[in-house]
Scaffold this active site. Structure first.
Site, mmCIF file in Angstrom:
data_model
loop_
_atom_site.group_PDB
_atom_site.id
_atom_site.type_symbol
_atom_site.label_atom_id
_atom_site.label_comp_id
_atom_site.label_asym_id
_atom_site.label_seq_id
_atom_site.Cartn_x
_atom_site.Cartn_y
_atom_site.Cartn_z
ATOM 1 N N CYS A 1 0.837 -1.158 -0.130
ATOM 2 C CA CYS A 1 -0.083 0.083 -0.156
ATOM 3 C C CYS A 1 0.876 1.105 -0.041
ATOM 4 O O CYS A 1 0.361 2.499 -0.110
ATOM 5 C CB CYS A 1 -0.879 -0.249 1.057
ATOM 6 N N GLU B 1 -0.096 5.674 13.585
ATOM 7 C CA GLU B 1 0.363 6.855 12.737
ATOM 8 C C GLU B 1 0.467 8.410 13.653
ATOM 9 O O GLU B 1 1.295 9.134 13.432
ATOM 10 C CB GLU B 1 -0.483 7.016 11.446
ATOM 11 N N PHE C 1 2.153 -3.327 3.929
ATOM 12 C CA PHE C 1 2.256 -4.477 4.471
ATOM 13 C C PHE C 1 3.755 -4.859 3.876
ATOM 14 O O PHE C 1 4.260 -4.610 2.894
ATOM 15 C CB PHE C 1 1.268 -5.644 3.539
#
Lengths: 82, 420
Positions: free
Chosen positions: B170, B321, B408
């Protein structure tokens, strides 16, 4: 019943139109698949497979390289159709 | 070629997304807070635990001529559509060489996908099983290869300086844009078409992601399913589409009088080395990437006013995050308007870095941060200023924005942009 040359050319025109987007009226006996009809070597395999199904004919890979023009293909199918 | 450290700017943008068939309609959808998530109709999806996805608003088959479309995987179709838009938006009128403003040996293409031509692979396996060997398409390999979108875009614009495909799940789209920046910085190219694309809405990837417990199962309320930062978030929603930018050295853009959207400040990269698929819960790796960005580019936290977060709507990832942002930016995070646009577009995997770069560039260009939708009950661990429900104006003057993408495998890619 075996297809006539005219029927074969009409059938090839439909196939080339479907695969390469060339207008059917441009698909004539003297036209080269590669140079005139935007059919590259990969797309030629598609044309051959579609023609085999449509005309009940087997076109071995080693014969495909000899089918340069629509006329070559039409003659081959005319001669070899079941 | 010796490093030149040239300034890189964005001169063109293009996108085809769940919100619209081009960048303008996508931006309009983002500002309106519109969800692109829809139910997946059809028998082949009926048995899946997840029956929602953010389908492209405009089907690429309706845009591209059929003879071309049938030779391209759906991911390459999206990439080509977005690249054509970006190329025209940058003011180029033909492929390199024919348009004399750029020569082929000074033009590159870097388009990435997370999964590649997965629907081609699976569909052609169905053909093999059901119709036999002879019917497998001779276009299968060029369609399924992960570099297919990049190669097709390279052919489209006649890019001869190099065509590349970095793959990092991603983070792929963002990594592609970072790679493109380096191609220009180091002098390999003057112009690079870069971005990300994805087309993986098929029962197999959905079943696989669902079995990882990574996806939202909110089948009854599709438009509410993607809800980053909300306490009720239960995983990401798969999206499809592409986002592409035209990057250019500042001097090349100036010499041809190009419209410049913004500067690309640069990138920060790192890897978690933690787990093949789980986010590192403290955000350690993300913080390293952000710190590398600041150290390598000289970007000041005080300049940063907007951040397009990775925020996929997973319980762990969204918080990791935020922790990293606070760790690196400190009190400066308080003046950063954080937007999680995946709440509207879903998660485009390798396409995410592409469309979110387009969104970040437009946010700076219009000085407007797009909203985050579906934050009905903000998670108490979200220690940041989330732009909720409606767009927010960004300040005047020189401002900077960050776009985060993580994948990932533990890949972290942070891109930064600044107004010019």
């Amino acid at each position: 019943m075996a297809a006539t040359q005219e029927e074969i050319v009409t059938g090839l025109a439909d196939i080339v139109n479907e695969i390469a987007g060339i207008p059917t009226e441009d698909v004539q006996l003297d036209k080269s698949f590669t140079d005139d009809l935007d059919v590259d070597s990969l797309s030629m395999v598609e044309v051959v497979v579609a023609a085999e199904e449509r005309f009940d004919v087997k076109i071995p890979d080693e014969d495909v390289k000899n089918l340069k023009t629509v006329g070559d293909a039409a003659d081959y199918i005319l001669k070899h159709q079941a | 070629m010796s490093p030149t450290n040239r300034t890189v700017v964005v001169t063109g943008i293009g996108a085809t997304t769940p919100l619209g068939g081009d960048a303008a309609s996508t931006w309009e959808g983002l500002l309106a807070g519109r969800s692109g998530v829809k139910p997946l109709e059809g028998e082949r999806f009926a048995e899946l635990p997840v029956r929602i996805a953010a389908l492209a608003a405009v089907d690429p088959g309706d845009v591209l001529p059929r003879p071309l479309a049938r030779k391209l995987d759906r991911s390459a179709q999206f990439a080509l559509i977005a690249a054509r838009e970006a190329w025209a938006d940058a003011g180029y009128t033909a492929k390199a060489g024919e348009d004399e403003k750029i020569q082929p040996n000074r033009l590159g293409a870097v388009i990435a996908s997370g999964i590649g031509g997965v629907t081609t692979l699976l569909d052609q396996y169905d053909v093999l099983k059901e119709k036999g060997v002879r019917r497998v398409s001779p276009h299968t390999v060029p369609m399924l290869m992960p570099n297919g979108p990049s190669a097709n875009v390279g052919l489209e614009v006649n890019a001869q300086a190099g065509v590349h495909t970095p793959v990092s799940a991603c983070a792929s789209g963002a990594e592609a844009i970072g790679y493109a920046v380096e191609m220009i910085r180091t002098g390999r190219a003057d112009v690079v078409v870069a971005g990300g694309t994805e087309a993986a809405i098929h029962p197999l990837p959905i079943a696989a992601f669902a079995n990882m417990m990574a996806m939202s199962k909110s089948n009854e309320e599709p438009e509410k399913a993607s809800r980053p930062y909300d306490t009720g978030r239960d995983g990401f929603v798969l999206g499809e589409g592409a986002g592409v930018v035209v990057l250019e050295s500042a001097e090349h853009a100036a010499a041809r009088g190009a419209r410049v959207y913004c500067e690309v400040v640069g990138q920060g990269l790192s890897a978690d080395a933690h787990h093949i698929a789980q986010p590192e819960p403290s955000g350690r790796g993300i913080a390293v990437a952000m710190q590398n960005l600041l150290d390598d580019t000289g970007l000041k936290p005080a300049e940063v006013v907007h951040l397009n977060a990775h925020a996929t709507s997973t319980p762990q990832g969204d918080i990791a995050e935020i922790k990293a942002l606070r760790k690196v930016l400190g009190d400066d995070l308080d003046h950063v308007a954080v937007s999680a646009t995946k709440s509207m577009t879903g998660h485009l995997l390798g396409g995410a870095g592409g469309i979110e770069t387009v969104a970040t560039v437009l946010a700076l260009h219009h000085r407007t941060a797009p909203p985050t939708i579906n934050v009905d009950d903000l998670d108490a661990d979200v220690d940041a200023d989330i732009v909720r429900d409606t767009p927010r104006a960004l300040p005047e003057g020189t401002i900077a924005a960050i776009n985060n993408s993580f994948g990932f495998g533990g890949h972290n890619v942070v891109l930064a942009f600044r107004t010019v």
